[in-house]
Design a protein around this motif. Structure first.
Motif, mmCIF file in Angstrom:
data_model
loop_
_atom_site.group_PDB
_atom_site.id
_atom_site.type_symbol
_atom_site.label_atom_id
_atom_site.label_comp_id
_atom_site.label_asym_id
_atom_site.label_seq_id
_atom_site.Cartn_x
_atom_site.Cartn_y
_atom_site.Cartn_z
ATOM 1 N N LYS A 2 0.971 -1.393 0.090
ATOM 2 C CA LYS A 2 0.022 0.132 0.112
ATOM 3 C C LYS A 2 0.812 1.149 -0.123
ATOM 4 O O LYS A 2 1.833 1.349 0.993
ATOM 5 C CB LYS A 2 -1.008 -0.167 1.058
ATOM 6 N N TYR A 3 0.681 1.895 -1.020
ATOM 7 C CA TYR A 3 1.208 3.510 -1.003
ATOM 8 C C TYR A 3 0.429 4.360 -2.008
ATOM 9 O O TYR A 3 -0.338 4.019 -2.658
ATOM 10 C CB TYR A 3 2.852 3.182 -1.353
ATOM 11 N N ILE A 4 0.660 5.763 -1.622
ATOM 12 C CA ILE A 4 -0.046 6.550 -2.288
ATOM 13 C C ILE A 4 0.308 6.595 -3.670
ATOM 14 O O ILE A 4 1.639 6.845 -3.985
ATOM 15 C CB ILE A 4 -0.025 8.087 -1.684
ATOM 16 N N LYS A 5 -0.498 6.516 -4.818
ATOM 17 C CA LYS A 5 -0.080 6.544 -6.135
ATOM 18 C C LYS A 5 -0.799 7.529 -6.809
ATOM 19 O O LYS A 5 -0.676 7.686 -8.196
ATOM 20 C CB LYS A 5 -0.797 5.266 -6.603
ATOM 21 N N GLN A 6 -1.356 8.672 -6.220
ATOM 22 C CA GLN A 6 -2.047 9.810 -6.993
ATOM 23 C C GLN A 6 -0.939 10.949 -7.083
ATOM 24 O O GLN A 6 -0.701 11.492 -5.712
ATOM 25 C CB GLN A 6 -3.399 10.287 -6.461
ATOM 26 N N PRO A 7 -0.433 11.220 -7.974
ATOM 27 C CA PRO A 7 0.935 12.529 -7.995
ATOM 28 C C PRO A 7 0.233 13.535 -7.175
ATOM 29 O O PRO A 7 1.217 14.190 -6.601
ATOM 30 C CB PRO A 7 1.070 12.600 -9.457
ATOM 31 N N MET A 8 -0.841 14.204 -7.696
ATOM 32 C CA MET A 8 -1.366 15.530 -6.856
ATOM 33 C C MET A 8 -1.554 15.415 -5.526
ATOM 34 O O MET A 8 -0.988 16.339 -4.646
ATOM 35 C CB MET A 8 -2.247 16.122 -7.488
ATOM 36 N N ASP A 9 -1.884 14.142 -4.896
ATOM 37 C CA ASP A 9 -1.978 13.659 -3.406
ATOM 38 C C ASP A 9 -0.596 13.753 -2.840
ATOM 39 O O ASP A 9 -0.518 14.454 -1.676
ATOM 40 C CB ASP A 9 -2.744 12.561 -3.117
ATOM 41 N N ILE B 112 -2.602 5.528 -11.634
ATOM 42 C CA ILE B 112 -1.419 5.395 -10.704
ATOM 43 C C ILE B 112 -0.308 6.663 -11.184
ATOM 44 O O ILE B 112 -0.775 7.580 -12.127
ATOM 45 C CB ILE B 112 -0.838 4.134 -11.198
ATOM 46 N N THR B 113 0.754 6.501 -10.657
ATOM 47 C CA THR B 113 1.756 7.732 -11.187
ATOM 48 C C THR B 113 2.267 7.272 -12.513
ATOM 49 O O THR B 113 2.396 6.096 -13.108
ATOM 50 C CB THR B 113 2.780 7.832 -10.038
ATOM 51 N N ARG B 114 2.600 8.424 -13.519
ATOM 52 C CA ARG B 114 3.710 8.074 -14.718
ATOM 53 C C ARG B 114 4.699 7.037 -14.428
ATOM 54 O O ARG B 114 5.111 6.453 -15.154
ATOM 55 C CB ARG B 114 3.720 9.445 -15.249
#
Lengths: 207, 207
Positions: A2-9, B112-114
């Motif tokens: 589990k890790y944050i995957k949304q760049p702006m977040d 997901i991230t780029r």
């Protein structure tokens, strides 16, 4: 995993953490955006105490960037780190001459650094903003060229890093009577330079 | 103005100063070249205590680089900072997919991230050395892909910088049983990544 995957977040949360840990300071809200972005790029809170922003630097940067700024940088690495989408939005342009064949030849012949030969060439191009993240010699040379009346930029981002000349090259920036952002002492770098440029670009663009 | 203008003199003197100020350490001579080059790039001596080099990393790096290594990096900034002349000398190649249109689309569709989408694509290319200076998500994803048997690099340079996931992404690197160089904690960055790659390249090339 589990890790944050949304760049702006990720970026938003990063800036929150930096704000929480930053402690007391005397920066304006806009200056703080510059400082936070540098810390975001380096994870180094010491920059809070090293960054020096001349009183008119942010206002000047915004005016210049809104009107299609010509930016010169001393390394292709800093150039690469600048947000091109943002820069394109305001019709800005960023150039670096350090890898040109003619600059190599000139530097070799005169036994100077490529960075110096490159900055001399850039003075023919009506550069609005000079950005130095690496080469003290380029900054020294620009200062000479300004004093000789051969360069007249609107803003200087002066953050060379290193142990030989970097700190000295950044001294007495205020004597030039040109708005500037600098990092006092040895620290700085291409990443720091790009972070400062991006912080300024984000002030005048939509993200 | 008087200042040193010969590039190789500047670098030589810089490394001497770093050596004088570095103090005690337990690095081998070759490991020390990596550590010194990172400090040269950041002017930050804290890296002495943060850099972790697995016992077989330098030997592996030299073997791989001598034989035309394929290197993947998570940012064009790190790519830009790698010495191409040195890399060309040993027929090496360095790639970054983060700005490809197909990677943008894939990342957007899957939220997901780029960086993650890009590292997945890179796993089709027999990458020898993965270099991460920016994106924790790329390193997290690579670790997953290795565990799934979809990636098998010979060396990982794991130095993402930042406040959200960077430190965590670099934990337990030794569990992968793949040689690595990392920076513990929040620090790192594209400049640090490029400095490490360059230090390794300089071990197997003439400058």
């Amino acid at each position: 995993m589990k890790y944050i995957k949304q760049p702006m977040d990720i970026e938003k949360r990063s800036f929150e953490i930096i704000g929480e840990e930053l402690g007391e300071h005397s920066f304006t809200d806009e200056e703080l955006l510059v400082v936070k972005r540098v810390i975001h790029t380096t994870a180094d809170f010491e920059y809070k105490n090293l960054i020096e922003i001349s009183p008119d630097a942010i206002k000047t940067a915004k005016e210049v960037l809104k009107n299609g700024a010509m930016i010169y940088t001393d390394t292709n690495m800093a150039l690469s780190g600048v947000n091109k989408r943002g820069l394109n939005q305001v019709n800005g342009k960023i150039i670096c001459y350090v890898n040109l064949e003619e600059v190599h030849i000139e530097a070799k012949e005169r036994e100077i650094t490529r960075s110096m030969a490159a900055v001399e060439k850039a003075c023919n191009d009506n550069v609005d903003i000079f950005v130095f993240g690496n080469a003290p010699t380029a900054l020294f040379r620009l200062k000479e060229l300004i004093k000789e009346g051969k360069a007249n930029p609107k803003l200087i981002i002066a953050v060379p890093v290193g142990f030989v000349g970097a700190s000295e090259s950044k001294e007495n920036m205020s004597e030039l009577n040109i708005p500037y952002i600098t990092v006092n002492g040895r620290k700085g770098g291409s990443g720091v330079a790009a972070a400062i440029v991006n912080a300024l670009i984000y002030m005048v663009t939509d993200r």
